[in-house]
Enzyme design. Structure first.
Site, mmCIF file in Angstrom:
data_model
loop_
_atom_site.group_PDB
_atom_site.id
_atom_site.type_symbol
_atom_site.label_atom_id
_atom_site.label_comp_id
_atom_site.label_asym_id
_atom_site.label_seq_id
_atom_site.Cartn_x
_atom_site.Cartn_y
_atom_site.Cartn_z
ATOM 1 N N GLU A 52 46.895 22.197 5.184
ATOM 2 C CA GLU A 52 46.007 23.187 4.582
ATOM 3 C C GLU A 52 45.725 24.368 5.501
ATOM 4 O O GLU A 52 44.779 25.120 5.293
ATOM 5 C CB GLU A 52 44.706 22.504 4.148
ATOM 6 C CG GLU A 52 44.980 21.444 3.081
ATOM 7 C CD GLU A 52 43.741 20.671 2.663
ATOM 8 O OE1 GLU A 52 42.643 20.962 3.190
ATOM 9 O OE2 GLU A 52 43.869 19.776 1.818
ATOM 10 N N GLU A 76 31.533 15.578 3.326
ATOM 11 C CA GLU A 76 32.273 15.098 2.154
ATOM 12 C C GLU A 76 32.827 13.702 2.424
ATOM 13 O O GLU A 76 33.335 13.431 3.514
ATOM 14 C CB GLU A 76 33.408 16.066 1.845
ATOM 15 C CG GLU A 76 34.309 15.668 0.695
ATOM 16 C CD GLU A 76 35.487 16.611 0.538
ATOM 17 O OE1 GLU A 76 36.550 16.164 0.059
ATOM 18 O OE2 GLU A 76 35.359 17.797 0.907
ATOM 19 N N ARG A 86 44.279 21.199 -3.543
ATOM 20 C CA ARG A 86 44.830 19.947 -3.038
ATOM 21 C C ARG A 86 45.722 20.267 -1.835
ATOM 22 O O ARG A 86 46.070 21.416 -1.588
ATOM 23 C CB ARG A 86 45.665 19.218 -4.105
ATOM 24 C CG ARG A 86 44.960 18.852 -5.389
ATOM 25 C CD ARG A 86 43.676 18.059 -5.216
ATOM 26 N NE ARG A 86 43.805 16.792 -4.530
ATOM 27 C CZ ARG A 86 43.767 15.597 -5.126
ATOM 28 N NH1 ARG A 86 43.617 15.517 -6.451
ATOM 29 N NH2 ARG A 86 43.838 14.486 -4.431
ATOM 30 N N SER A 87 46.122 19.241 -1.104
ATOM 31 C CA SER A 87 46.975 19.481 0.062
ATOM 32 C C SER A 87 48.350 20.000 -0.341
ATOM 33 O O SER A 87 48.980 20.767 0.386
ATOM 34 C CB SER A 87 47.112 18.203 0.892
ATOM 35 O OG SER A 87 47.556 17.135 0.091
#
Length: 428
Positions: free
Chosen positions: A205, A286, A367-368
């Site tokens: 990311e 998270e 998303r990745s």
């Protein structure tokens, strides 16, 4: 009457070089639009099913030709002739023809690709931006970005246990100023890591993936980068963590911090977070506990829920039914929103509305495995999530979302950036 004239899908590649679906929708007025579906690496076990071929001779079994075929046949047959302007009806048909709770038949990747493409085609046919089509006149809030600038866990091959160390630029008046400050911090972080002898290669990311000595050192290094860039930590730029604890827990419910050689039960891990939050300007954690550790989540919420944002990702998987259980049990106070966890645009919107109704914050998320598709940038504004998580200021599949948000900011005359108002005064 304008109707859906044709639908098809093809196999394309995401940012990790894995295949994914690109769905295309054609309307009777000549309008066409496409959407590319993202794919996650760290996934919750209750997510909707991402249909893969399993043929080891193609893409190591990760091909999506079956899902594409489902778009070209089953989905196409069901939707051709329908109005593209009733998103709820379209998504309801997708759910009905699948017939399972998690899209085990047609695949959530097939369903979401078509759902997004229909929404985009409808907006294009009406000649209005996607965020305006989905959000109406109230879609004016530019989200605060959560930028993943140091990677660990399953997002990088290093010694850091926590999956993401993020910065949140809260002390700014506009999105573009917040993004500029974040980019400057990122560049200073690169210089600091390089001078310290660390390799400045990046993870999925866009964050750096240095081998650091423990799980606190990334925070320390980030704080140095914030200061070097000329900003004040806590006041202007805060820290957010994605622990991804489901990746750290064993069958006995013990969490392994391998980088530190420690084993902790739920209560001890919560205590660990309390010490981190007392020491550093952390505003969000998270997946602090695993997706199955609901008792641990209750304790975490009791201890830190009135001080920081506690985000459920693997815990809630964008599912309104699971979120409802969390609300009832007073578990967490925020939810990560990933459309491919649930399957369609409408179901995603349903979850966001439920969260907002009960005061849970929402973070629109990538998303990745991503692509140049910037649907979630518009979606974040349409739903006024106020926050977006879409990687660092590196890699074009991440920047496509930020650049789209910059364009939208220019397009909305009365655009708002929440900044520090996201959190209560007792947080910062």
């Amino acid at each position: 009457m304008i109707y859906i004239d044709n639908i098809y899908a093809q196999e394309v590649l995401d940012s990790r070089g894995n295949p994914t679906i690109c769905a295309s929708v054609f309307l009777s007025d000549g309008t066409s639009a496409s959407a590319i579906v993202p794919s996650g690496a760290s996934t919750g076990k209750r997510e909707a099913l991402e249909l893969r071929d399993g043929d080891k001779k193609r893409f190591l079994g990760k091909g999506v030709l079956k899902a594409c075929e489902n778009v070209d046949t089953t989905i196409s047959d069901a939707l051709i002739g329908s109005s593209p302007f009733d998103q709820g009806l379209i998504d309801g048909i997708l759910k009905d023809i699948d017939g399972t709770h998690n899209y085990a038949n047609i695949g959530a990747n097939a369903a979401l690709g078509v759902s997004m493409a229909v929404a985009r085609a409808a907006a294009k046919s009406l000649n209005i931006p996607l965020y305006r089509y989905l959000g109406g006149s109230n879609a004016i809030t530019l989200p605060v970005p959560m930028l993943n600038i140091i990677n660990g866990g399953s997002h990088a091959d290093n010694t850091v246990d926590f999956q993401e160390y993020m910065i949140m630029p809260l002390g700014f008046d506009t999105f573009d100023e917040a993004l500029r400050a974040s980019a400057e911090v990122y560049q200073h972080l690169k210089q600091i890591l390089h001078k310290s002898g660390h390799i400045t290669s990046i993870g999925d990311e866009g964050g750096f993936a240095p081998n650091l000595t423990n799980n606190e050192e990334p925070i320390e290094v980030i704080l140095r980068a914030i200061e070097a860039a000329g900003y004040k930590s806590g006041e202007q730029i805060a820290i957010a963590l994605d622990v991804a604890s489901s990746e750290l827990v064993d069958e006995a419910g013990i969490y392994h911090l391998k980088g530190e050689g420690r084993k902790l039960d739920s209560g001890e891990l919560v205590g660990y977070y309390e010490k981190l939050c007392a020491k550093y300007p952390i505003v969000s954690i998270e997946d602090g506990l695993s997706e199955d550790d609901w008792e641990g989540w209750k304790l975490l919420t009791q201890k830190l829920g009135d001080r920081i944002q506690l985000v459920g990702d693997d815990l809630f998987v964008t599912n309104h039914e699971i979120l409802a259980q969390g609300i009832k049990g007073n578990i967490a106070n925020a939810i990560l929103i990933k459309p491919n966890q649930i399957g369609t645009v409408s179901e995603t919107m349903q979850t966001v509305r439920l969260a907002q109704r009960y005061g849970y914050k929402c973070i629109m998320s990538h998303r990745s495995g991503e692509s140049e598709d910037h649907f979630i940038a518009d979606f974040a504004i349409a739903l006024n999530t106020g926050e977006i998580k879409t990687g660092s200021t590196a890699r074009s599949e991440r920047m496509s979302k930020y650049n789209r948000l910059l364009a939208i900011q220019k397009d909305i005359a009365n655009a708002q950036y929440l900044g520090r108002s996201l959190f209560d005064k007792n947080v910062l």
